[in-house]
Enzyme design. Structure first.
Site, PDB file in Angstrom:
ATOM      1  N   ASN A 217       0.851  -1.188   0.000  1.00 31.14           N
ATOM      2  CA  ASN A 217       0.000   0.000   0.000  1.00 31.14           C
ATOM      3  C   ASN A 217       0.876   1.223   0.000  1.00 31.14           C
ATOM      4  O   ASN A 217       2.002   1.182   0.477  1.00 31.14           O
ATOM      5  CB  ASN A 217      -0.865   0.032   1.265  1.00 31.14           C
ATOM      6  CG  ASN A 217      -2.108  -0.794   1.123  1.00 31.14           C
ATOM      7  OD1 ASN A 217      -2.662  -0.918   0.048  1.00 31.14           O
ATOM      8  ND2 ASN A 217      -2.553  -1.377   2.220  1.00 31.14           N
ATOM      9  N   ASP A 286      -5.114  -5.621   2.322  1.00 32.24           N
ATOM     10  CA  ASP A 286      -6.286  -6.443   2.619  1.00 32.24           C
ATOM     11  C   ASP A 286      -6.098  -7.891   2.175  1.00 32.24           C
ATOM     12  O   ASP A 286      -6.702  -8.798   2.724  1.00 32.24           O
ATOM     13  CB  ASP A 286      -7.519  -5.849   1.919  1.00 32.24           C
ATOM     14  CG  ASP A 286      -7.912  -4.526   2.553  1.00 32.24           C
ATOM     15  OD1 ASP A 286      -7.780  -4.411   3.784  1.00 32.24           O
ATOM     16  OD2 ASP A 286      -8.327  -3.604   1.824  1.00 32.24           O
ATOM     17  N   LYS A 296      12.415 -16.326  -8.074  1.00 30.14           N
ATOM     18  CA  LYS A 296      11.868 -15.222  -8.865  1.00 30.14           C
ATOM     19  C   LYS A 296      11.061 -15.783 -10.037  1.00 30.14           C
ATOM     20  O   LYS A 296      11.557 -16.651 -10.777  1.00 30.14           O
ATOM     21  CB  LYS A 296      13.044 -14.373  -9.380  1.00 30.14           C
ATOM     22  CG  LYS A 296      12.634 -13.097 -10.022  1.00 30.14           C
ATOM     23  CD  LYS A 296      13.858 -12.283 -10.436  1.00 30.14           C
ATOM     24  CE  LYS A 296      13.435 -11.158 -11.341  1.00 30.14           C
ATOM     25  NZ  LYS A 296      14.576 -10.463 -11.934  1.00 30.14           N
ATOM     26  N   PRO A 312      -5.834 -11.165   7.882  1.00 33.80           N
ATOM     27  CA  PRO A 312      -6.630 -10.927   9.095  1.00 33.80           C
ATOM     28  C   PRO A 312      -6.723  -9.429   9.354  1.00 33.80           C
ATOM     29  O   PRO A 312      -5.802  -8.677   9.023  1.00 33.80           O
ATOM     30  CB  PRO A 312      -5.808 -11.610  10.194  1.00 33.80           C
ATOM     31  CG  PRO A 312      -4.426 -11.733   9.650  1.00 33.80           C
ATOM     32  CD  PRO A 312      -4.553 -11.815   8.153  1.00 33.80           C
ATOM     33  N   ILE A 314      -6.239  -6.925  11.855  1.00 37.09           N
ATOM     34  CA  ILE A 314      -5.545  -6.898  13.160  1.00 37.09           C
ATOM     35  C   ILE A 314      -6.348  -6.078  14.172  1.00 37.09           C
ATOM     36  O   ILE A 314      -6.576  -6.497  15.308  1.00 37.09           O
ATOM     37  CB  ILE A 314      -4.126  -6.308  12.996  1.00 37.09           C
ATOM     38  CG1 ILE A 314      -3.359  -7.087  11.931  1.00 37.09           C
ATOM     39  CG2 ILE A 314      -3.379  -6.328  14.326  1.00 37.09           C
ATOM     40  CD1 ILE A 314      -2.068  -6.427  11.468  1.00 37.09           C
ATOM     41  N   LYS A 344     -16.876   2.227   9.797  1.00 40.93           N
ATOM     42  CA  LYS A 344     -15.775   1.352  10.229  1.00 40.93           C
ATOM     43  C   LYS A 344     -15.632   1.378  11.741  1.00 40.93           C
ATOM     44  O   LYS A 344     -15.347   0.362  12.372  1.00 40.93           O
ATOM     45  CB  LYS A 344     -14.458   1.804   9.583  1.00 40.93           C
ATOM     46  CG  LYS A 344     -14.324   1.305   8.162  1.00 40.93           C
ATOM     47  CD  LYS A 344     -13.029   1.721   7.520  1.00 40.93           C
ATOM     48  CE  LYS A 344     -13.068   1.305   6.048  1.00 40.93           C
ATOM     49  NZ  LYS A 344     -11.945   1.799   5.282  1.00 40.93           N
ATOM     50  N   LYS A 348     -16.070  -2.096  13.749  1.00 34.48           N
ATOM     51  CA  LYS A 348     -14.955  -2.661  14.520  1.00 34.48           C
ATOM     52  C   LYS A 348     -15.102  -2.366  16.016  1.00 34.48           C
ATOM     53  O   LYS A 348     -14.215  -2.697  16.800  1.00 34.48           O
ATOM     54  CB  LYS A 348     -13.615  -2.130  13.985  1.00 34.48           C
ATOM     55  CG  LYS A 348     -13.373  -2.496  12.509  1.00 34.48           C
ATOM     56  CD  LYS A 348     -11.947  -2.253  12.041  1.00 34.48           C
ATOM     57  CE  LYS A 348     -11.877  -2.363  10.518  1.00 34.48           C
ATOM     58  NZ  LYS A 348     -10.533  -2.448   9.959  1.00 34.48           N
TER      59      LYS A 348
HETATM   60  O1  C5P Z   1      -8.507  -1.115   5.827  1.00 35.02           O
HETATM   61  P1  C5P Z   1      -9.496  -0.394   6.703  1.00 35.02           P
HETATM   62  O2  C5P Z   1      -9.959   0.877   6.103  1.00 35.02           O
HETATM   63  O3  C5P Z   1     -10.575  -1.275   7.250  1.00 35.02           O
HETATM   64  O4  C5P Z   1      -8.614   0.050   7.962  1.00 35.02           O
HETATM   65  C1  C5P Z   1      -9.225   0.624   9.075  1.00 35.02           C
HETATM   66  C2  C5P Z   1      -8.383   0.404  10.283  1.00 35.02           C
HETATM   67  O5  C5P Z   1      -8.154  -1.002  10.480  1.00 35.02           O
HETATM   68  C3  C5P Z   1      -6.997   1.019  10.263  1.00 35.02           C
HETATM   69  O6  C5P Z   1      -6.784   1.490  11.565  1.00 35.02           O
HETATM   70  C4  C5P Z   1      -6.060  -0.125   9.938  1.00 35.02           C
HETATM   71  O7  C5P Z   1      -4.783   0.043  10.504  1.00 35.02           O
HETATM   72  C5  C5P Z   1      -6.773  -1.307  10.560  1.00 35.02           C
HETATM   73  N1  C5P Z   1      -6.561  -2.566   9.831  1.00 35.02           N
HETATM   74  C6  C5P Z   1      -5.910  -3.613  10.449  1.00 35.02           C
HETATM   75  N2  C5P Z   1      -5.740  -4.797   9.783  1.00 35.02           N
HETATM   76  C7  C5P Z   1      -6.187  -4.954   8.516  1.00 35.02           C
HETATM   77  C8  C5P Z   1      -6.878  -3.894   7.883  1.00 35.02           C
HETATM   78  C9  C5P Z   1      -7.030  -2.700   8.567  1.00 35.02           C
HETATM   79  O8  C5P Z   1      -5.461  -3.476  11.601  1.00 35.02           O
HETATM   80  N3  C5P Z   1      -6.016  -6.100   7.900  1.00 35.02           N
END
Ligand code: C5P
Length: 403
Positions: A217, A286, A296, A312, A314, A344, A348
């Site tokens: 990213n 993601d 390679k 996952p 996190i 979000k 979450k």
């Molecule tokens: O990707 P997303 O927009 O859902 O991210 C929202 C929050 O979730 C951010 O704080 C990001 O650091 C966290 N996150 C995470 N693990 C992921 C995707 C996002 O901890 N796989």
């Protein structure tokens, strides 16, 4: 809610007297003056005679925007007494560079020059950034003087080790201006997170396809690193689980490197016991390749299929734990920020989420964010990430349940 809006750079409006004594490192005091001003300080430079041999008063005048003082006999002080006028109302005196000579004078309470006298006359903290040849630093006389100054309450900043202007290598280099400013910022920041442990993620993740390629990213890590530094300044113990960035670890932060999302998750879970706060700033990929090739991959010219599996989440996992710490999320959106960010936060189950619209890109130095919490939305004005970081930390400190 505390009144966090309006909390500005913590050196804002602080009167800092910068004492510059004789040493090659005086050239760094010019950059230091500039940096202190950038952080909002009102800088007044007192230059010793020897210091003025290295950098002229004119330079410090131009950089500080204030008159520079070099002698007791400079006319025009408010009360006609420069060494008193300079330190009255001062928040700190910082002597940088501090030569072996000025350290000896200060340790012995001598007052034969303006800088020594104003240090005696002050009623504010005294910071000393030594700069001298390694042998001069290690000399028992200097070490005795330094011990005396410490005993008197002075705060020693450095010295660093490394190559010296004289060609020798060892301890005695003045700390860089950024490190000196960081020490002052830390000193003046209220310790709102004292005794708290903060675990964080920052930067991007890198999901390897083969030994040289991967999915990642766009994220510089600047926002997360600034928050880590702000948490340390506020007195927290900070573990920063970081994806790949070029940034140096902020002073006082324990950085754990974790390139992939899976590794980041493992490191977060390992660091979590005892944590009061979890701040997920990382731009976690993601998806990751279902398999990573050992060697390679060779191009064939034909279209290529890459199977991806979800990573996952996190933050969601940490927030769902029965013993979850206070969790802060981030959301960078390209449209409809309020809907997506607040969505979000609710999905979450986070007490706090920081959202930003992707108008500035992800890697710049400035940001415009909105904080979402149970009380609603709190937009912050566009500002440097270091400044936003402080406001975010201040906000979370207000929401954090008593420890
Ligand atoms: O990707 P997303 O927009 O859902 O991210 C929202 C929050 O979730 C951010 O704080 C990001 O650091 C966290 N996150 C995470 N693990 C992921 C995707 C996002 O901890 N796989």
């Amino acid at each position: 809610m505390g009144d966090y809006i309006g909390v500005i750079e913590s050196l804002h409006g602080r009167k800092i007297v910068l004492g510059v004594s004789g040493g090659v490192a005086a050239y760094k005091a010019a950059a230091l003056t500039r940096e202190l001003r950038r952080l909002g300080a009102d800088v007044h430079v007192a230059l010793t005679e020897a210091g003025s041999r290295f950098v002229s008063a004119l330079t410090f005048h131009a950089l500080s925007g204030n008159r520079v003082w070099t002698s007791f006999w400079d006319g025009g002080a408010e009360n006609g007494i420069p060494h008193i006028a300079l330190v009255r109302g001062a928040d700190a005196v910082l002597v940088a560079p501090a030569s072996a000579g000025i350290i000896a004078r200060l340790a012995n309470g001598l007052a034969g020059d303006l800088l020594s006298a104003l240090c005696l006359a002050r009623d504010c903290p005294l910071f000393i950034a030594p700069a001298m040849n390694r042998q001069m630093w290690e000399n028992p006389a200097t070490q005795r003087n330094v011990a005396t100054l410490r005993g008197d309450g002075a705060i020693l900043l450095g010295p660093d080790e490394g190559g010296q202007a004289c060609g020798e290598t060892g301890p005695g280099r003045m700390l860089e201006p950024e490190a000196l400013c960081e020490a002052l910022l830390a000193f003046f920041t209220p310790k709102r997170l004292a005794g708290r442990k903060v675990v964080m993620t920052a930067g991007p993740t890198f999901e390897a396809i083969d030994p040289v390629r991967g999915i990642t990213n766009s994220s510089s890590g600047k926002m997360g690193y600034a928050i880590a530094a702000a948490c340390v300044r506020s007195g927290a113990e900070v573990v920063l689980v970081s994806g790949p960035t070029v940034l140096p670890a902020p002073v006082g932060v324990r950085r754990v490197e974790a390139a992939s999302a899976l590794r980041m998750r493992d490191e977060v879970l390992a660091a979590l016991p005892g944590a009061d706060v979890f701040i997920a700033v990382a731009a976690v990929a993601d998806y990751r390749p279902a398999e990573t090739a050992w060697h390679k991959l060779k191009k064939s010219g034909a279209p290529m299929q890459l199977e991806l599996v979800p990573n996952p989440d996190i933050l969601a996992e940490v927030a769902a734990r029965p013993d979850a710490p206070f969790c802060v999320g981030f959301a960078a959106e390209s449209q409809d920020l309020d809907t997506y960010a607040e969505g979000k936060r609710r999905a979450k189950r986070l007490p706090m989420l920081v959202g930003n619209l992707l108008v500035d890109g992800l890697c710049g130095d400035d940001n415009t964010v909105v904080i979402y919490d149970d009380e609603g939305r709190h937009p912050l004005p566009r500002a440097p990430k270091t400044f936003i970081a402080r406001q975010i930390v201040e906000h979370l400190a207000c929401l954090l349940p008593a420890g």
